[in-house]
Design an enzyme around this catalytic site. Structure first.
Site, PDB file in Angstrom:
ATOM      1  N   TYR A   8       0.862  -1.182   0.000  1.00 49.91           N
ATOM      2  CA  TYR A   8       0.000   0.000   0.000  1.00 49.91           C
ATOM      3  C   TYR A   8       0.895   1.227   0.000  1.00 49.91           C
ATOM      4  O   TYR A   8       1.968   1.212  -0.594  1.00 49.91           O
ATOM      5  CB  TYR A   8      -0.967  -0.066   1.191  1.00 49.91           C
ATOM      6  CG  TYR A   8      -2.167   0.831   1.022  1.00 49.91           C
ATOM      7  CD1 TYR A   8      -2.957   0.778  -0.132  1.00 49.91           C
ATOM      8  CD2 TYR A   8      -2.514   1.735   2.012  1.00 49.91           C
ATOM      9  CE1 TYR A   8      -4.044   1.611  -0.294  1.00 49.91           C
ATOM     10  CE2 TYR A   8      -3.607   2.566   1.866  1.00 49.91           C
ATOM     11  CZ  TYR A   8      -4.366   2.500   0.703  1.00 49.91           C
ATOM     12  OH  TYR A   8      -5.433   3.332   0.543  1.00 49.91           O
TER      13      TYR A   8
ATOM     14  N   ASP B 119     -26.871 -15.749 -17.596  1.00 48.83           N
ATOM     15  CA  ASP B 119     -28.285 -15.801 -17.196  1.00 48.83           C
ATOM     16  C   ASP B 119     -29.020 -14.494 -17.486  1.00 48.83           C
ATOM     17  O   ASP B 119     -29.768 -13.980 -16.647  1.00 48.83           O
ATOM     18  CB  ASP B 119     -28.397 -16.167 -15.712  1.00 48.83           C
ATOM     19  CG  ASP B 119     -27.978 -17.597 -15.438  1.00 48.83           C
ATOM     20  OD1 ASP B 119     -27.768 -18.345 -16.409  1.00 48.83           O
ATOM     21  OD2 ASP B 119     -27.836 -17.982 -14.260  1.00 48.83           O
TER      22      ASP B 119
ATOM     23  N   LYS C 153     -20.385 -19.861 -10.113  1.00 52.34           N
ATOM     24  CA  LYS C 153     -19.625 -19.699 -11.352  1.00 52.34           C
ATOM     25  C   LYS C 153     -18.217 -19.210 -11.045  1.00 52.34           C
ATOM     26  O   LYS C 153     -17.225 -19.689 -11.615  1.00 52.34           O
ATOM     27  CB  LYS C 153     -20.354 -18.696 -12.256  1.00 52.34           C
ATOM     28  CG  LYS C 153     -19.927 -18.737 -13.710  1.00 52.34           C
ATOM     29  CD  LYS C 153     -20.466 -19.987 -14.390  1.00 52.34           C
ATOM     30  CE  LYS C 153     -20.131 -20.028 -15.844  1.00 52.34           C
ATOM     31  NZ  LYS C 153     -21.285 -19.968 -16.718  1.00 52.34           N
TER      32      LYS C 153
END
Length: 445
Positions: free
Chosen positions: A102, A200, A157
């Site tokens: 960071y 979908d 998925k």
């Protein structure tokens, strides 16, 4: 099931017998608590489906002295808290680690990417990330159930992407079914991803969304319900025709279903050389001379049914070599298969309930495949999309082409060697270790 029963250990045997007689399989019975007042008994058993599970609860409750206190379902238990998480690839143990991962170190990397944008894929997660995007309008076979209800499917998925291709994927469930809003939302998030997997989204909206995103984005856009299905179907068809000794370019194919999957299957089959395809919807065969068809249906009809056949599914099936169903349960009667050509091939892919019962179809057809895992020859998109995106990301591709998809189908087909090929094994299992790598290599060319 957690049961509260009378303080009689004979009740345990009665419960086990009742469940067994109702078709359940008892895998464990544990007495969690025993006192003079009652027993607390945990019963673990397997059921065929949700309705059968309820039946098993009912028969347990009907045993004298038994109260079904609580039930749980291992599928729901698996989903508690979701199925995926984010993990760090770098250690963050001390201030030095933080200074590099960071601020201030990360600022140097950001400026380097500002000056050399082509390095974003190399120095960030973009090079190994995919957005799995849905609007919840066509989830599995459940229909338009919305983005929240779609989230478990998108999580699944993403888990498959990681398991089979080591790709980091994120579920993006959009609370809109407006085409313009979906396109714009994906365009806005695209800088953080190396590929977009549309999932979908109902037809015909999905066609326009995919087309517009492919035109506007410099990363590949892949609608798995269309192209993933088409790739695996073509691979399975290639091998099924090898089994029955027929050629792809000489086969007559009837496709039931003119939606997203059916359209993509037809497109890829035509590109592979299949010359005689008839598509049927619920009203019968699509024909180019039918002026009542919608624009999407008319476009599909213009590329198929060159002999302008008319009639219902049974009528156009006469003499066909192949049936491919991506439509609805029960639309194909088993005895109709007898009217097809000798050594017929039947792919009944509606999920979870296929167009015809595979066991009944096998009485008439030489080769039968379905989308189910409890029958041989499961046609499953998991065979395609992990390897497809692995290849696209590795090649830093900007789009997906028909040629890539044809090569992917061929790669999947050839994972099944000649000495393995038979009517019950035309497609590799999703766990076959060679599939993702073979597909990725084919995509890269």
């Amino acid at each position: 099931m957690r049961l509260h029963t009378a303080p009689d250990h004979g009740v345990v045997g009665a419960v086990a017998t009742a469940i067994s007689q109702a078709g359940g399989i008892v895998t464990a019975i544990d007495v969690a608590e025993s006192s003079h007042e009652r027993l607390v008994v945990d019963v673990t058993c397997s059921a065929g489906d949700a309705d059968h599970a309820q039946e098993l609860q009912d028969v347990a409750a009907d045993v004298p002295g038994v109260e079904v206190y609580r039930t749980s379902d291992r599928v729901f238990l698996l989903h508690i808290g979701g199925k995926i998480e984010v993990g760090s690839k770098v250690p963050l143990k001390n201030r030095d680690d933080l200074s590099m991962a960071y601020t201030p170190g990360v600022g140097r990397v950001s400026m380097a990417l500002y000056e050399n944008p082509e390095d974003v894929r190399r120095l960030t997660i973009k090079g190994n990330s995919v957005a799995v995007v849905t609007d919840g309008s066509a989830v599995l076979g459940l229909g338009n159930i919305g983005p929240g209800a779609a989230l478990p499917v998108m999580e699944g998925k993403a888990a498959l992407f990681k398991r089979f291709a080591d790709i980091d994927a994120w579920p993006i469930c959009l609370d809109t079914q407006d085409t313009d809003e979906i396109v714009r939302a994906v365009e806005l998030i695209a800088p953080g991803f190396g590929g977009i997997n549309l999932e979908d989204i109902a037809a015909p909206r999905c066609f326009e969304i995919e087309r517009r995103l492919r035109e506007s984005l410099d990363i590949p856009v892949f609608h798995d319900d269309q192209h993933g299905t088409a790739i695996v179907v073509l691979a399975a068809l290639t091998n099924a025709l090898r089994v029955v000794g027929k050629q792809l370019d000489q086969a007559r194919v009837v496709v039931a279903g003119a939606g997203a999957a059916g359209t993509a299957i037809v497109t890829l089959m035509l590109a592979a050389g299949v010359g005689d395809v008839v598509v049927c919807d619920k009203d019968g065969a699509l024909s180019g001379d039918d002026e009542t068809l919608s624009p999407a249906m008319a476009e599909l009809a213009s590329r198929t049914n060159h002999e302008r056949r008319r009639g219902d599914l049974h009528t156009v099936l006469h003499g066909a070599d192949v049936f491919i169903g991506v439509s609805a349960p029960g639309v194909l009667q088993p005895e109709w298969i007898a009217d097809m050509a000798d050594d017929a091939v039947v792919f009944a892919l509606a999920n979870p309930d296929p167009e015809v019962d595979p066991a009944q179809a096998a009485k008439y057809a030489a080769v039968v495949a379905s989308g189910r895992s409890d029958y041989p020859n499961q046609i499953n998109n998991v065979l395609a999309f992990p390897g497809v995106f692995r290849g696209l990301l590795d090649a830093r591709a900007s789009n997906v082409t028909i040629e890539m998809m044809l090569r992917a189908a061929e790669a999947i087909a050839h994972v099944v060697h000649d000495d393995e090929l038979n009517p019950s094994f035309i497609i590799p299992t999703v766990f076959h270790p060679d599939v993702p790598g073979a597909v990725a290599s084919a995509i890269k060319g």
